[in-house]
Design an enzyme around this catalytic site. Structure first.
Site, PDB file in Angstrom:
ATOM      1  N   ASN A   1       2.418 -13.923 -11.896  1.00 42.57           N
ATOM      2  CA  ASN A   1       1.067 -14.366 -11.514  1.00 42.57           C
ATOM      3  C   ASN A   1       0.278 -14.707 -12.772  1.00 42.57           C
ATOM      4  O   ASN A   1       0.786 -14.560 -13.879  1.00 42.57           O
ATOM      5  CB  ASN A   1       0.371 -13.288 -10.678  1.00 42.57           C
TER       6      ASN A   1
ATOM      7  N   LYS B   1      22.736 -17.943 -13.407  1.00 43.29           N
ATOM      8  CA  LYS B   1      21.677 -18.885 -13.039  1.00 43.29           C
ATOM      9  C   LYS B   1      22.013 -19.505 -11.680  1.00 43.29           C
ATOM     10  O   LYS B   1      23.141 -19.986 -11.482  1.00 43.29           O
ATOM     11  CB  LYS B   1      21.570 -19.968 -14.110  1.00 43.29           C
TER      12      LYS B   1
ATOM     13  N   PHE C   1      -8.193  -1.250  -9.844  1.00 42.88           N
ATOM     14  CA  PHE C   1      -9.009  -2.450  -9.672  1.00 42.88           C
ATOM     15  C   PHE C   1      -8.650  -3.053  -8.321  1.00 42.88           C
ATOM     16  O   PHE C   1      -7.524  -2.896  -7.852  1.00 42.88           O
ATOM     17  CB  PHE C   1      -8.725  -3.477 -10.781  1.00 42.88           C
TER      18      PHE C   1
ATOM     19  N   LYS D   1      -4.725   4.317  -1.363  1.00 40.60           N
ATOM     20  CA  LYS D   1      -3.960   4.604  -2.581  1.00 40.60           C
ATOM     21  C   LYS D   1      -4.222   6.004  -3.112  1.00 40.60           C
ATOM     22  O   LYS D   1      -3.537   6.465  -4.019  1.00 40.60           O
ATOM     23  CB  LYS D   1      -4.277   3.566  -3.654  1.00 40.60           C
TER      24      LYS D   1
HETATM   25  O1  C5P Z   1      -3.044  -3.557  -3.511  1.00 41.00           O
HETATM   26  P1  C5P Z   1      -3.678  -4.308  -4.626  1.00 41.00           P
HETATM   27  O2  C5P Z   1      -2.679  -5.040  -5.451  1.00 41.00           O
HETATM   28  O3  C5P Z   1      -4.835  -5.152  -4.249  1.00 41.00           O
HETATM   29  O4  C5P Z   1      -4.315  -3.146  -5.514  1.00 41.00           O
HETATM   30  C1  C5P Z   1      -4.800  -3.372  -6.767  1.00 41.00           C
HETATM   31  C2  C5P Z   1      -4.736  -2.118  -7.596  1.00 41.00           C
HETATM   32  O5  C5P Z   1      -3.490  -1.451  -7.432  1.00 41.00           O
HETATM   33  C3  C5P Z   1      -4.803  -2.434  -9.062  1.00 41.00           C
HETATM   34  O6  C5P Z   1      -5.419  -1.331  -9.709  1.00 41.00           O
HETATM   35  C4  C5P Z   1      -3.355  -2.566  -9.474  1.00 41.00           C
HETATM   36  O7  C5P Z   1      -3.170  -2.325 -10.845  1.00 41.00           O
HETATM   37  C5  C5P Z   1      -2.711  -1.504  -8.608  1.00 41.00           C
HETATM   38  N1  C5P Z   1      -1.338  -1.812  -8.194  1.00 41.00           N
HETATM   39  C6  C5P Z   1      -0.303  -1.075  -8.722  1.00 41.00           C
HETATM   40  N2  C5P Z   1       0.992  -1.303  -8.306  1.00 41.00           N
HETATM   41  C7  C5P Z   1       1.241  -2.253  -7.365  1.00 41.00           C
HETATM   42  C8  C5P Z   1       0.197  -3.015  -6.829  1.00 41.00           C
HETATM   43  C9  C5P Z   1      -1.086  -2.763  -7.262  1.00 41.00           C
HETATM   44  O8  C5P Z   1      -0.539  -0.217  -9.585  1.00 41.00           O
HETATM   45  N3  C5P Z   1       2.479  -2.461  -6.984  1.00 41.00           N
END
Ligand code: C5P
Length: 408
Positions: free
Chosen positions: A211, A289, A326, A344
């Site tokens: 991303n 590949k 975040f 979370k």
């Molecule tokens: O679920 P979402 O991606 O929107 O959540 C964002 C938060 O969760 C951010 O703090 C990101 O760093 C963390 N995150 C994570 N591991 C993931 C997905 C998101 O630590 N696999």
């Protein structure tokens, strides 16, 4: 009062076009009431004059090793000792090589060999010189001896090429210097973990899912925590940003590697997950590949990546006292962030609107709502560095309250 008030910086200026940025650094250090004494190499004097350095530092500039006058006024050994920190900016490939090999054939290299103080270098050179195995080996040697490094950055070079080798900007060097002196600061004795950047999820040996995260917010948070004295580990996915100085930086690519690196960094008092972790990875990474296969695209089976934030929040006895995430949202920002906080199991969420047009994702500024167990507070739009500083102060406030009181 800043951490720099009254601190004595010995600033070695070697040859490189980036020396013009050093003038700005001196100004910033003086504004913060640090004293700056400059040593100028013969190469450095091709780019900035002793007069500019003397005018900005308000001190005599030293450049001669075998000068009776200079030696009688201030010997090179005294010069090397009467400092709280030695900063080399710009640090040319040649001066780094001299330092690594213990050479002492001019005042700058002699002072660097004779000093018993910590040294911070801000390398500046052409990209090929930076990438050369000799330079990298010299830097490794210096880092093993405890020399701190800030930058370089990637970008256009004065020589017309592009790549790593641009000297860190004055504010980055300043942050590294402040980080060095922050040992007595509010978060000293605390440990912090920060995740940053994107993750790359391999499809085959050459392709990956990723991303557009720049890592700017996460890197700034790590820097701000370190500046307040926290012993900080930054676990980062691929990013063009320079490693912040004075921080242990662990470079990873995938979410699985990020999770492992985070677990290894525990125990910590605070974890801030600012990384844009890829939600999915390819179930089976192809060892070879993938071929075009007569025009038919391959179908990729995706599986869900581990949630690092949720995993740290649910780490039982190893759970950091404060776990912060975040939430990048494009609508119903606060509502979605609140449900994320619960799902979370973290303590705070910094929610931001990343709708098209806000310029937040990959940009320089952020508009934050901080959500905790008791409600939401809106922060004015500010740079990601300012967000990081405000967050670090909030973290310090929180950790200064006894564990178990309020919001935990
Ligand atoms: O679920 P979402 O991606 O929107 O959540 C964002 C938060 O969760 C951010 O703090 C990101 O760093 C963390 N995150 C994570 N591991 C993931 C997905 C998101 O630590 N696999």
């Amino acid at each position: 009062m800043t951490v720099l008030a009254g601190k004595r910086i010995l600033l070695v200026v070697s040859g490189g076009i980036a020396a013009y940025k050093t003038l700005e650094l001196i100004r910033r250090l003086r504004e913060r009431a640090a004293s700056v004494r400059c040593v100028l190499t013969a190469g450095g004097a091709q780019f900035v004059t002793p007069l500019s350095l003397a005018a900005l530092s308000e001190q005599k500039v030293h450049s001669e090793l075998f000068s009776l006058i200079e030696e009688s006024e201030m010997g090179h050994i005294r010069l090397s000792r009467e400092a709280d920190l030695v900063v080399v900016a710009p640090a040319s490939a040649d001066l780094l090589a001299k330092m690594a090999h213990g050479r002492a054939d001019d005042l700058a290299s002699t002072v660097l060999l004779a000093t018993d103080k910590s040294i911070l270098v801000a390398p500046a050179m052409n990209v090929r010189m930076w990438e050369h195995a000799a330079t990298q080996a010299n830097l490794k040697t210096l880092a093993e001896r405890g020399v701190r490094v800030v930058g370089p950055n990637e970008g256009d070079m004065a020589c017309g090429e592009y790549g790593m080798g641009r000297m860190a900007e004055a504010d980055q060097i300043l942050a590294a210097i402040e980080g060095f002196f922050a040992v007595d600061a509010r978060l000293s004795g605390r440990r912090a973990l920060v995740t940053s950047g994107p993750t790359y999820e391999a499809i085959d040996p050459v392709r990956y899912l990723a991303n557009r995260s720049s890592g700017r917010q996460g890197h700034a948070v790590a820097q701000a925590l370190a500046r307040l004295g926290a012993e900080t580990t930054l676990v980062t996915g691929p990013s063009h940003l320079a490693d912040p100085a004075g921080i242990e930086v662990v470079h990873i690519e995938s979410a699985a590697e990020m999770l492992n690196a985070c677990r290894e960094a525990l125990p910590v008092d605070v974890a801030v997950c600012a990384a844009a972790v890829s939600d999915w990875r390819v179930a089976e990474v192809s060892a070879q590949k993938l071929k075009k296969n007569g025009g038919a695209p391959p179908s990729l089976d995706l599986v869900t990546n581990p949630d690092i934030l949720a995993s740290l929040a649910g780490a039982g006895n190893a759970r950091p006292r404060l776990v912060i995430g975040f939430a990048a949202e494009t609508e119903n920002v606060i509502e979605h962030a609140r449900s994320k906080l619960e799902a979370k199991g973290c303590d705070w969420i910094l929610a931001n609107d990343v709708s098209p047009g806000t310029g937040t994702f990959g940009g320089a500024e952020n508009t934050i709502h901080l959500i905790d167990g008791s409600g939401a507070s809106a922060w004015a739009r500010m740079t990601k560095e300012a967000v990081a500083e405000k967050l670090a102060e909030r973290i310090a406030d929180h950790l200064e309250t006894p564990a178990g009181s309020g919001g935990e």
